[in-house]
Scaffold this motif. Sequence first.
Motif, short mmCIF file in Angstrom:
data_model
loop_
_atom_site.label_atom_id
_atom_site.label_comp_id
_atom_site.label_asym_id
_atom_site.label_seq_id
_atom_site.Cartn_x
_atom_site.Cartn_y
_atom_site.Cartn_z
N SER A 1 -39.85 51.34 -107.22
CA SER A 1 -40.36 50.00 -106.92
C SER A 1 -39.80 49.00 -107.93
O SER A 1 -39.79 49.26 -109.14
CB SER A 1 -41.89 49.98 -106.92
OG SER A 1 -42.39 50.53 -108.12
N TRP A 2 -39.30 47.88 -107.40
CA TRP A 2 -38.79 46.82 -108.26
C TRP A 2 -39.94 46.19 -109.02
O TRP A 2 -41.05 46.09 -108.51
CB TRP A 2 -38.07 45.76 -107.42
CG TRP A 2 -36.86 46.29 -106.71
CD1 TRP A 2 -36.75 46.53 -105.36
CD2 TRP A 2 -35.62 46.66 -107.29
NE1 TRP A 2 -35.50 47.03 -105.09
CE2 TRP A 2 -34.78 47.11 -106.24
CE3 TRP A 2 -35.12 46.66 -108.59
CZ2 TRP A 2 -33.49 47.56 -106.46
CZ3 TRP A 2 -33.82 47.10 -108.79
CH2 TRP A 2 -33.02 47.53 -107.75
N LEU A 3 -39.68 45.76 -110.24
CA LEU A 3 -40.70 45.13 -111.08
C LEU A 3 -40.46 43.62 -111.18
O LEU A 3 -39.39 43.13 -110.83
CB LEU A 3 -40.68 45.75 -112.47
CG LEU A 3 -40.98 47.25 -112.54
CD1 LEU A 3 -40.80 47.77 -113.96
CD2 LEU A 3 -42.38 47.54 -112.02
N ASP A 4 -41.45 42.92 -111.67
CA ASP A 4 -41.35 41.49 -111.97
C ASP A 4 -41.06 40.63 -110.74
O ASP A 4 -40.40 39.59 -110.84
CB ASP A 4 -40.29 41.24 -113.07
CG ASP A 4 -40.51 42.13 -114.29
OD1 ASP A 4 -41.68 42.28 -114.70
OD2 ASP A 4 -39.53 42.69 -114.81
N ARG B 1 -35.52 45.16 -113.58
CA ARG B 1 -36.17 46.42 -113.93
C ARG B 1 -36.83 47.04 -112.71
O ARG B 1 -37.22 46.33 -111.79
CB ARG B 1 -37.23 46.20 -115.01
CG ARG B 1 -36.67 45.69 -116.31
CD ARG B 1 -37.73 45.40 -117.37
NE ARG B 1 -38.98 44.89 -116.84
CZ ARG B 1 -40.18 45.43 -117.08
NH1 ARG B 1 -40.30 46.47 -117.87
NH2 ARG B 1 -41.27 44.90 -116.57
N PHE B 2 -36.94 48.36 -112.74
CA PHE B 2 -37.69 49.05 -111.69
C PHE B 2 -38.40 50.26 -112.26
O PHE B 2 -38.06 50.77 -113.32
CB PHE B 2 -36.79 49.44 -110.51
CG PHE B 2 -35.68 50.41 -110.81
CD1 PHE B 2 -35.89 51.79 -110.72
CD2 PHE B 2 -34.41 49.95 -111.14
CE1 PHE B 2 -34.86 52.68 -110.97
CE2 PHE B 2 -33.37 50.85 -111.39
CZ PHE B 2 -33.59 52.21 -111.30
N ARG B 3 -39.43 50.68 -111.55
CA ARG B 3 -40.20 51.87 -111.92
C ARG B 3 -39.81 53.00 -111.00
O ARG B 3 -39.78 52.84 -109.78
CB ARG B 3 -41.70 51.56 -111.76
CG ARG B 3 -42.68 52.69 -112.05
CD ARG B 3 -42.91 53.04 -113.50
NE ARG B 3 -42.79 51.98 -114.48
CZ ARG B 3 -43.75 51.16 -114.90
NH1 ARG B 3 -44.95 51.24 -114.42
NH2 ARG B 3 -43.49 50.25 -115.83
N HIS C 1 -40.82 56.71 -109.77
CA HIS C 1 -41.89 57.71 -109.71
C HIS C 1 -41.21 59.01 -109.29
O HIS C 1 -40.70 59.12 -108.17
CB HIS C 1 -42.97 57.29 -108.71
CG HIS C 1 -43.56 55.95 -109.05
ND1 HIS C 1 -44.55 55.80 -109.99
CD2 HIS C 1 -43.27 54.71 -108.60
CE1 HIS C 1 -44.87 54.52 -110.09
NE2 HIS C 1 -44.09 53.84 -109.26
N SER D 1 -43.36 59.06 -114.46
CA SER D 1 -42.75 57.77 -114.15
C SER D 1 -41.82 57.35 -115.28
O SER D 1 -41.99 57.74 -116.43
CB SER D 1 -43.82 56.70 -113.96
OG SER D 1 -44.61 56.98 -112.84
N THR E 1 -39.17 53.77 -116.52
CA THR E 1 -38.81 52.37 -116.30
C THR E 1 -37.31 52.25 -116.52
O THR E 1 -36.79 52.78 -117.51
CB THR E 1 -39.56 51.44 -117.27
OG1 THR E 1 -40.97 51.63 -117.08
CG2 THR E 1 -39.21 49.99 -117.02
N THR F 1 -33.63 49.73 -116.27
CA THR F 1 -33.05 48.39 -116.28
C THR F 1 -31.64 48.48 -115.72
O THR F 1 -30.83 49.28 -116.20
CB THR F 1 -33.02 47.82 -117.71
OG1 THR F 1 -34.35 47.81 -118.23
CG2 THR F 1 -32.46 46.40 -117.71
N VAL G 1 -42.02 55.62 -119.96
CA VAL G 1 -42.93 54.47 -119.89
C VAL G 1 -43.33 54.00 -121.28
O VAL G 1 -43.76 52.86 -121.45
CB VAL G 1 -44.18 54.77 -119.02
CG1 VAL G 1 -43.79 54.89 -117.55
CG2 VAL G 1 -44.90 56.01 -119.48
#
Length: 157
Positions: A40-43, A53-55, A57, A66, A68, A70, A87
């Motif tokens: 999932s994309w972040l921000d 950034r993305f997370r 899983h 999980s 993170t 970049t 994380v």
Amino acid sequence: MNEPSASAHTEVHASPDVVYTLVSDLPGMSALTDELARGSWLDGVGEAAVGVRFRGHNKIAWRRWSTTSTVTDADPGRRFAFEVSSVAGIPVSRWQYDIEATVNGCRVVEQTWDRRPSWFRPFANLVTGVRDRADHNRRNMERTLVRLKAAAEAASG
């Protein structure tokens, strides 16, 4: 940059742009890989760009964790790459997809560099259940590239 800890490649009968679209499609990549269960994309971002950034899983059997990441390279039709951290912010790896046009489509090279500090590796091995990360990643890359090739060639008709 030093030699990758694992690498694999394949020839794809599809354009470099089609392949790039697939490898940079974070939600879609989970269908092509063994370890990424969901991304999932972040921000509030919805697509790949340098600095985004993305997370991730991840899963292996019953183990889940999980990370993170970049995005460091987002060059359509040529390269998609990202740096992975735990994380807690501990460096884990770099992943890179290089795409080179050929007469019949393109050549895709998937590589990774293990960035884990030596003190962190036993903990990471326990969490993931993987003792030989380089061999595990190489085998996963080979399977991912088979699925990527099929998806890209199907998308190209």
